[in-house]
Design an enzyme around this catalytic site. Structure first.
Site, short mmCIF file in Angstrom:
data_model
loop_
_atom_site.label_atom_id
_atom_site.label_comp_id
_atom_site.label_asym_id
_atom_site.label_seq_id
_atom_site.Cartn_x
_atom_site.Cartn_y
_atom_site.Cartn_z
N LYS A 114 26.62 38.92 40.49
CA LYS A 114 27.13 40.28 40.27
C LYS A 114 26.02 41.26 40.57
O LYS A 114 24.84 40.94 40.45
CB LYS A 114 27.55 40.46 38.80
CG LYS A 114 28.54 41.59 38.61
CD LYS A 114 29.91 41.14 39.08
CE LYS A 114 31.02 42.05 38.67
NZ LYS A 114 32.31 41.33 38.67
N THR A 150 43.80 41.13 42.61
CA THR A 150 43.48 40.94 41.19
C THR A 150 44.75 41.07 40.36
O THR A 150 45.06 40.23 39.50
CB THR A 150 42.42 41.97 40.73
OG1 THR A 150 41.28 41.84 41.58
CG2 THR A 150 42.01 41.75 39.28
N1 GLU Z 1 34.78 42.16 41.09
C1 GLU Z 1 35.85 41.21 41.10
C2 GLU Z 1 35.76 40.31 39.88
O1 GLU Z 1 35.18 40.66 38.89
C3 GLU Z 1 35.94 40.45 42.42
C4 GLU Z 1 34.75 39.65 42.83
C5 GLU Z 1 34.85 39.07 44.22
O2 GLU Z 1 35.86 39.24 44.89
O3 GLU Z 1 33.87 38.45 44.62
O4 GLU Z 1 36.34 39.26 39.85
#
Ligand code: GLU
Length: 407
Positions: free
Chosen positions: A105, A189
């Site tokens: 992250k 998502t």
């Molecule tokens: N930020 C999104 C999450 O928390 C997506 C992460 C991604 O696609 O790598 O799952």
């Protein structure tokens, strides 16, 4: 606000699962620590000619199951503990749905709404320059998160290509489709969370028109979830953003709410106004926290009346709140399962970038639904078999996969 999201809210979930998983103590000990955590300063020349130095982070939590994977968040409250927690959650999220990634992250302490488009582009490119040596398609693959989007991913992709003197679309996911992004990444998502709702519909024999839903947070995930639920005939009775919400027990006009949010940045006047605390306390069938961490804490958890919680945000329940709900009748579909649709389609994007293929939208939907249905049922069945809350079962399931790779 807890002192450190990682130690207070993330690690305890590992400890709770450790007793039920087959992982060896050494594996657990390794998973208590990020592989790498980097802080950088990011100088940006602002439109008025002055220099502003922003602080950015990237955490590579684990590469045990594949390249680290996870978004980059732009938010004034970004802090090292939060980035580490989010990277930890990505590790367990990717393992939950069985995609070949570890967890990472990134974040920058900034309110992007205060920047001009030029400043935002300069910041995004500078973030990549500061961290390019640590990221790449085979080691750590970023993506969007709170307040970052496809345009920002496009700038970052272009900056990485300039640095590497070549085209490397697999460096980052969530790109614009014209720049190698995947169809279906924008609402992935929400679609993943909605797939969890659909599985529950089968298990509980729900008739969607009788099921009321309240959604806290009306950004990308919240809006798309509201749309998908509305289209499927569910009754979306309340939504909110950071300023407050709207409530109509007979069901909101979801389409109008999304349009108003898109065109004015605000929710429309519909039903009656409520604040976020009132929304969380509504007597609904399904509550969907889709904003930030720590929305439900020990202070407001007793007010929650929903029968089911689907965590579209990362970490919306504190550990204390979670313990209260685990003892109640409320079923919590945990974040690392419920919001895994985004990273799953990121994996599809990365796969397409590496193979040169481009999938039809329906192929993305079908494969995503397959992954989500399988993962939901794996976790649900494990929870039933072991008599565990779904969150603990989810961590056990993920931990077993991590242990397979690490041992
Ligand atoms: N930020 C999104 C999450 O928390 C997506 C992460 C991604 O696609 O790598 O799952």
């Amino acid at each position: 606000m807890p002192a450190d999201v990682f130690t207070d809210e993330a690690l305890p979930r590992l400890e709770a699962a450790a007793q039920h998983a087959k992982a060896k103590p050494d594996t657990i000990e390794r998973l208590r620590h990020a592989e790498k955590f980097v802080e950088v300063s990011i100088p940006v020349t602002m439109d008025d000619g002055s220099l502003k130095v922003f602080t950015g982070y990237r955490c590579r939590y684990s590469t045990a199951r594949g390249p680290a994977k996870g978004g980059i968040r732009y938010h004034p409250q970004v802090n090292p503990g939060e980035v580490r927690a989010l990277a930890f959650w990505m590790t367990f999220k990717c393992a939950t749905v069985g995609i070949p990634f570890g967890g990472g992250k990134g974040g920058v302490i900034v309110d992007p709404r205060q920047l001009s488009k030029q400043e935002l582009e300069a910041l995004s490119r500078a973030y990549v320059r500061a961290l390019a040596e640590l990221m790449g398609p085979e080691i750590d693959v970023p993506a969007p998160d709170v307040y970052t989007n496809a345009t920002i991913m496009g700038w970052m992709s272009s900056e990485y290509d300039t640095i590497r003197r070549g085209l490397h679309p697999g460096f980052i996911t969530g790109k614009p489709v014209a720049k190698g992004g995947s169809l279906g990444r924008d609402d992935a998502t929400a679609r993943g969370g909605f797939a969890c709702l659909s599985q529950l519909q089968h298990k509980r024999n729900w008739n969607p028109k009788d099921i009321t839903i309240a959604i806290q947070g009306f950004g990308n995930a919240g809006q798309h979830f509201a749309r998908l639920a509305d289209e499927a005939g569910y009754k979306v009775v309340a939504v909110s953003d950071s300023r407050g919400g709207i409530y109509d027990p007979d069901g909101l006009d979801v389409r109008a709410a999304i349009e108003a949010k898109e065109t004015t940045g605000k929710l429309p006047k519909q039903g009656k106004p409520i604040d976020n605390e009132q929304l969380l306390a509504l007597d609904v069938d399904v509550l969907v926290p889709a904003a930030l961490e720590n929305a439900v804490t020990k202070d407001n958890v007793d007010a929650v009346k929903a029968r089911v919680l689907i965590e579209l945000a990362n970490g919306p329940l504190t550990k204390d709140a979670d313990e209260v709900l685990a003892k109640s009748e409320t079923l919590v579909v945990p974040d690392i399962l419920a919001n895994a649709g985004g990273v799953t389609v990121s994996y599809f994007e990365w796969t397409q970038n590496r193979s040169g293929d481009s999938w039809k939208l329906q192929t993305v939907y079908d494969r995503l639904n397959e992954v989500m249905a399988q993962s939901f049922n794996d976790v649900y069945d494990l929870a039933q078999a072991k008599g565990l809350p779904m969150r603990t079962a989810c961590y056990v399931h993920a931990l077993n996969r991590l242990a397979d790779a690490m041992e």
